[in-house]
Design an enzyme around this catalytic site. Structure first.
Site, mmCIF file in Angstrom:
data_model
loop_
_atom_site.group_PDB
_atom_site.id
_atom_site.type_symbol
_atom_site.label_atom_id
_atom_site.label_comp_id
_atom_site.label_asym_id
_atom_site.label_seq_id
_atom_site.Cartn_x
_atom_site.Cartn_y
_atom_site.Cartn_z
ATOM 1 N N ARG A 163 -7.699 -1.017 -6.258
ATOM 2 C CA ARG A 163 -8.061 -2.377 -5.807
ATOM 3 C C ARG A 163 -9.211 -2.952 -6.629
ATOM 4 O O ARG A 163 -9.231 -4.147 -6.950
ATOM 5 C CB ARG A 163 -8.466 -2.330 -4.321
ATOM 6 C CG ARG A 163 -7.270 -2.248 -3.423
ATOM 7 C CD ARG A 163 -7.511 -1.447 -2.143
ATOM 8 N NE ARG A 163 -6.238 -0.858 -1.768
ATOM 9 C CZ ARG A 163 -5.347 -1.455 -0.985
ATOM 10 N NH1 ARG A 163 -5.621 -2.618 -0.442
ATOM 11 N NH2 ARG A 163 -4.188 -0.877 -0.733
ATOM 12 N N ASP B 298 0.838 -1.210 0.000
ATOM 13 C CA ASP B 298 0.000 0.000 0.000
ATOM 14 C C ASP B 298 0.871 1.257 0.000
ATOM 15 O O ASP B 298 1.711 1.428 0.893
ATOM 16 C CB ASP B 298 -0.885 -0.048 1.258
ATOM 17 C CG ASP B 298 -2.021 0.953 1.201
ATOM 18 O OD1 ASP B 298 -2.131 1.692 0.212
ATOM 19 O OD2 ASP B 298 -2.807 0.981 2.176
ATOM 20 N N ASP B 299 0.655 2.124 -0.943
ATOM 21 C CA ASP B 299 1.389 3.403 -1.031
ATOM 22 C C ASP B 299 2.899 3.173 -1.095
ATOM 23 O O ASP B 299 3.667 3.758 -0.325
ATOM 24 C CB ASP B 299 1.051 4.320 0.163
ATOM 25 C CG ASP B 299 -0.370 4.859 0.115
ATOM 26 O OD1 ASP B 299 -1.173 4.347 -0.676
ATOM 27 O OD2 ASP B 299 -0.675 5.794 0.875
ATOM 28 N N HIS C 182 -10.894 -2.302 1.437
ATOM 29 C CA HIS C 182 -11.132 -0.931 0.926
ATOM 30 C C HIS C 182 -12.032 -0.870 -0.306
ATOM 31 O O HIS C 182 -11.842 -0.012 -1.178
ATOM 32 C CB HIS C 182 -9.805 -0.196 0.663
ATOM 33 C CG HIS C 182 -9.915 1.258 1.030
ATOM 34 N ND1 HIS C 182 -8.901 2.165 0.900
ATOM 35 C CD2 HIS C 182 -10.980 1.960 1.509
ATOM 36 C CE1 HIS C 182 -9.304 3.352 1.297
ATOM 37 N NE2 HIS C 182 -10.562 3.247 1.666
ATOM 38 N N LYS D 125 1.790 9.745 -4.979
ATOM 39 C CA LYS D 125 0.370 9.435 -4.770
ATOM 40 C C LYS D 125 -0.540 10.586 -5.186
ATOM 41 O O LYS D 125 -0.204 11.753 -4.978
ATOM 42 C CB LYS D 125 0.152 9.103 -3.284
ATOM 43 C CG LYS D 125 -1.263 8.651 -2.957
ATOM 44 C CD LYS D 125 -1.373 8.178 -1.516
ATOM 45 C CE LYS D 125 -2.801 7.704 -1.225
ATOM 46 N NZ LYS D 125 -2.941 7.155 0.138
ATOM 47 N N SER E 284 -8.554 1.866 5.092
ATOM 48 C CA SER E 284 -7.215 2.306 5.508
ATOM 49 C C SER E 284 -7.153 2.454 7.028
ATOM 50 O O SER E 284 -8.131 2.878 7.652
ATOM 51 C CB SER E 284 -6.872 3.661 4.880
ATOM 52 O OG SER E 284 -6.711 3.517 3.504
ATOM 53 N N LYS F 55 -6.185 -5.333 3.886
ATOM 54 C CA LYS F 55 -6.995 -4.138 3.614
ATOM 55 C C LYS F 55 -7.877 -4.326 2.386
ATOM 56 O O LYS F 55 -7.381 -4.387 1.272
ATOM 57 C CB LYS F 55 -6.038 -2.951 3.410
ATOM 58 C CG LYS F 55 -6.705 -1.670 2.963
ATOM 59 C CD LYS F 55 -5.686 -0.549 2.878
ATOM 60 C CE LYS F 55 -6.210 0.637 2.105
ATOM 61 N NZ LYS F 55 -5.228 1.734 2.043
ATOM 62 N N CYS G 287 -6.133 4.272 -3.360
ATOM 63 C CA CYS G 287 -6.393 2.893 -2.914
ATOM 64 C C CYS G 287 -7.608 2.215 -3.526
ATOM 65 O O CYS G 287 -7.475 1.208 -4.214
ATOM 66 C CB CYS G 287 -6.554 2.876 -1.395
ATOM 67 S SG CYS G 287 -5.094 3.411 -0.509
ATOM 68 N N HIS H 219 1.474 1.975 4.085
ATOM 69 C CA HIS H 219 0.626 3.172 4.219
ATOM 70 C C HIS H 219 0.902 3.868 5.560
ATOM 71 O O HIS H 219 1.154 3.217 6.569
ATOM 72 C CB HIS H 219 -0.840 2.731 4.137
ATOM 73 C CG HIS H 219 -1.829 3.834 3.918
ATOM 74 N ND1 HIS H 219 -2.113 4.792 4.866
ATOM 75 C CD2 HIS H 219 -2.615 4.122 2.845
ATOM 76 C CE1 HIS H 219 -3.046 5.613 4.391
ATOM 77 N NE2 HIS H 219 -3.363 5.235 3.162
ATOM 78 N N ASP I 181 -0.533 -0.760 -4.763
ATOM 79 C CA ASP I 181 -1.768 -0.129 -5.258
ATOM 80 C C ASP I 181 -1.573 1.250 -5.870
ATOM 81 O O ASP I 181 -2.290 1.642 -6.773
ATOM 82 C CB ASP I 181 -2.821 -0.072 -4.143
ATOM 83 C CG ASP I 181 -2.463 0.890 -3.020
ATOM 84 O OD1 ASP I 181 -1.251 1.156 -2.802
ATOM 85 O OD2 ASP I 181 -3.381 1.388 -2.344
ATOM 86 N N ASN I 182 -0.626 2.008 -5.318
ATOM 87 C CA ASN I 182 -0.377 3.351 -5.850
ATOM 88 C C ASN I 182 0.958 3.843 -5.308
ATOM 89 O O ASN I 182 1.535 3.243 -4.402
ATOM 90 C CB ASN I 182 -1.507 4.342 -5.493
ATOM 91 C CG ASN I 182 -1.796 4.425 -4.023
ATOM 92 O OD1 ASN I 182 -2.796 3.870 -3.554
ATOM 93 N ND2 ASN I 182 -0.939 5.061 -3.263
HETATM 94 MG MG MG Z 1 -2.803 3.087 -1.299
#
Ligand code: MG
Length: 504
Positions: free
Chosen positions: A77, A33-34, A129, A306, A154, A127, A73, A233, A285-286
């Site tokens: 996903r 994540d991130d 989301h 991001k 998150s 996660k 996010c 994240h 994811d990003n």
């Molecule tokens: Mg993310």
């Protein structure tokens, strides 16, 4: 003839389990994540400790031109799980909150739902989301997953309790969302703990994953494990074993803890004797949340991070690993999270859902280091809209920006284009970059000095027009807003909310 479909299912199930039939591979998707292109040791970060990811990168296939579909996010996903741009499933504008009314529509087909009819056991840890919603209708157990252990959004979408970080006396960095319920841990559709204990969380994921792998390997049942991690994240956390152990502060500790679970999962595959029949795929994811500075991740040589449609927002590290099947190496093929569903369906011998897919089977890339079937990538912003369409398009080596915008989430870099103050801007003549000679998007080619690129811009415009002609936006799920009564509470009748929602 009502018994006939049942007979077919039983026969298929028998063939799956019999030793002389095709053995469908197990599938594991690891999703950070991130996390940026520059964050892993195997992608050049000098102080990250990611020995397990580095190992599967050396033995597997490492991607240089792999994309998520969104710089945030929830939409990212949705696209991974459905093989469709998030605009089709309605996962816009933005991301889900604890009390969101919407979620990933139940008529969307996820990878779990593609594999389930073939007798796969399916589980998700981490996660989700993609919504909780009224009566918890959008949880993963209603989207093809047999089991769920995790936080459905998150972990900063709650008042940040029970976090341990380094130094240990700092419990939480900066602000988390206040005035909402504390962060819950779900087991299937039931709250197991609220607030969740972050120091113990990763171990419970690792234990669950190991058990899931061992159990299904013993039963000779193919399985799909999806692990969308909370790491890395903001605000980062880690358990006893990794807190303070990396060379990279809280971000490094969080990454190290994720990496250690990757190691546990690979070890479980080896111990249970199924590692030669398991397709493992890692990505994120990003891009990095640069707002958090050294606690926000690193996009390497890419521009911004991001919440932007520059490369740093959506170009991600990716690794495919399958000992004996995937030859070690590096691929520059243009690829995306969208391509996972068609690839997994092909590997398992599953039917594709009868909907408009945006992904392509990556088998040729994985097994023969062949070229990609994907020619283009469309960059939707976090707040995608029909009015603006994709902000940018990559066609082959070239990328054209029709709109650019900075973001508060990328506001700390020296590059002013990334900042919140770089407001939405339409480019009458799109900015054009050659990502092979200029991956950092420094040198715009669409200038009067370069008339030779007019034809490239026209080609990209034609591809964009064609794509948008076939894009049907689903009903905006995030746009349905929030209702505090929908925030997950382990004691639904308690007062006063949200503080009374507490169960150990
Ligand atoms: Mg993310």
């Amino acid at each position: 003839m009502e018994y006939f479909p049942t007979f077919i299912v039983l026969l298929a199930s028998f063939l799956l389990r019999s030793s002389f039939a095709f053995q469908p591979p197990n599938v594991i998707i690891l999703f950070a994540d991130d996390l940026g292109l520059g964050d892993l040791g195997c992608y050049g970060h000098p102080s990250s400790l990611t020995p397990n990811l580095d190992k599967i990168a050396v033995k597997g296939l490492r991607f240089t031109d792999f994309y998520s579909t969104s710089p945030a996010c929830s939409p990212s996903r949705a696209a991974l799980l459905t093989g469709r741009y998030q605009t089709r499933s309605g996962i816009y504008p933005g991301v889900f909150y604890p009390g969101s009314r919407g979620g990933l529509p139940l008529n969307e087909t996820t990878i779990a739902e593609v594999l389930n009819p073939l007798g796969y056991a399916t589980a998700i840890i981490g996660k989700w989301h993609l919504g909780v919603g009224p009566d918890r209708m959008y949880l993963p157990t209603n989207q093809g997953f047999d089991h769920y252990l995790g936080i459905p959004y998150s972990h900063d979408q709650g008042p940040c309790q029970n976090l341990t970080c380094f130094p240990p006396d700092i419990k939480c960095f900066g602000t988390c969302d206040q005035g909402v319920v504390t962060v819950p841990l779900f087991a299937n559709d039931t709250i197991k703990q609220q607030p969740v204990s972050f120091p113990d969380l990763e171990k419970s994921y690792s234990d669950f994953a190991t058990q899931f792998i061992m159990t299904n390997a013993r039963r000779k049942q193919p399985f799909f494990l999806y692990y969308p991690s909370h790491h890395t994240h903001y605000p980062q956390f880690a358990g006893k074993v990794t807190t303070g152990k990396s060379h990279r502060g809280p971000f490094g500790d969080s990454l190290m803890e994720f990496d250690s679970t990757v190691g546990d999962i690979i070890q479980a595959l080896v111990d249970s004797g199924v590692h030669n029949n398991t397709f493992v795929f890692f990505t994120a994811d990003n891009g990095p949340e640069l707002l958090r500075m050294s606690r926000g991740g690193n996009a390497g040589l890419l521009k911004c991070g991001k919440d932007t449609t520059y490369e740093g927002g959506m170009r991600e590290p990716a690794i495919a690993y399958w000992p004996g099947r995937i030859q070690a190496g590096v691929t520059h093929a243009l690829t995306s999270t969208l391509d996972l569903l068609p690839t997994v369906a092909r590997l398992a011998g599953a039917k594709l859902p009868r909907v408009q897919l945006d992904g392509f089977d990556m088998s040729d890339i994985l097994f023969r280091h062949g070229p990609s079937k994907r020619e283009a990538m469309f960059y939707y912003p976090t707040g995608a809209s029909e009015k603006h369409g994709p902000f940018a398009v990559r066609l082959g080596r070239f990328k054209a920006h029709y709109f650019t915008a900075g973001s508060i989430k990328s506001s700390t870099t020296p590059d002013q284009d990334c900042h919140e103050t770089a407001h939405l801007k339409y480019h009458d003549t799109p900015l054009l970059f050659d990502l092979e000679t200029d991956p950092s998007e420094n040198y715009n080619l669409a200038t009067p000095d370069h008339p030779e690129y007019k034809a490239v811009l026209q080609l990209i415009q034609d591809v964009k027009t064609d794509f948008e002609g076939g894009m049907v936006f689903g009903e905006a799920q995030v746009g349905k807003g929030t209702d505090p009564a929908l925030e997950p509470c382990c004691a639904p009748q308690c007062t006063p909310k949200p503080t009374c929602c507490s169960c150990s």
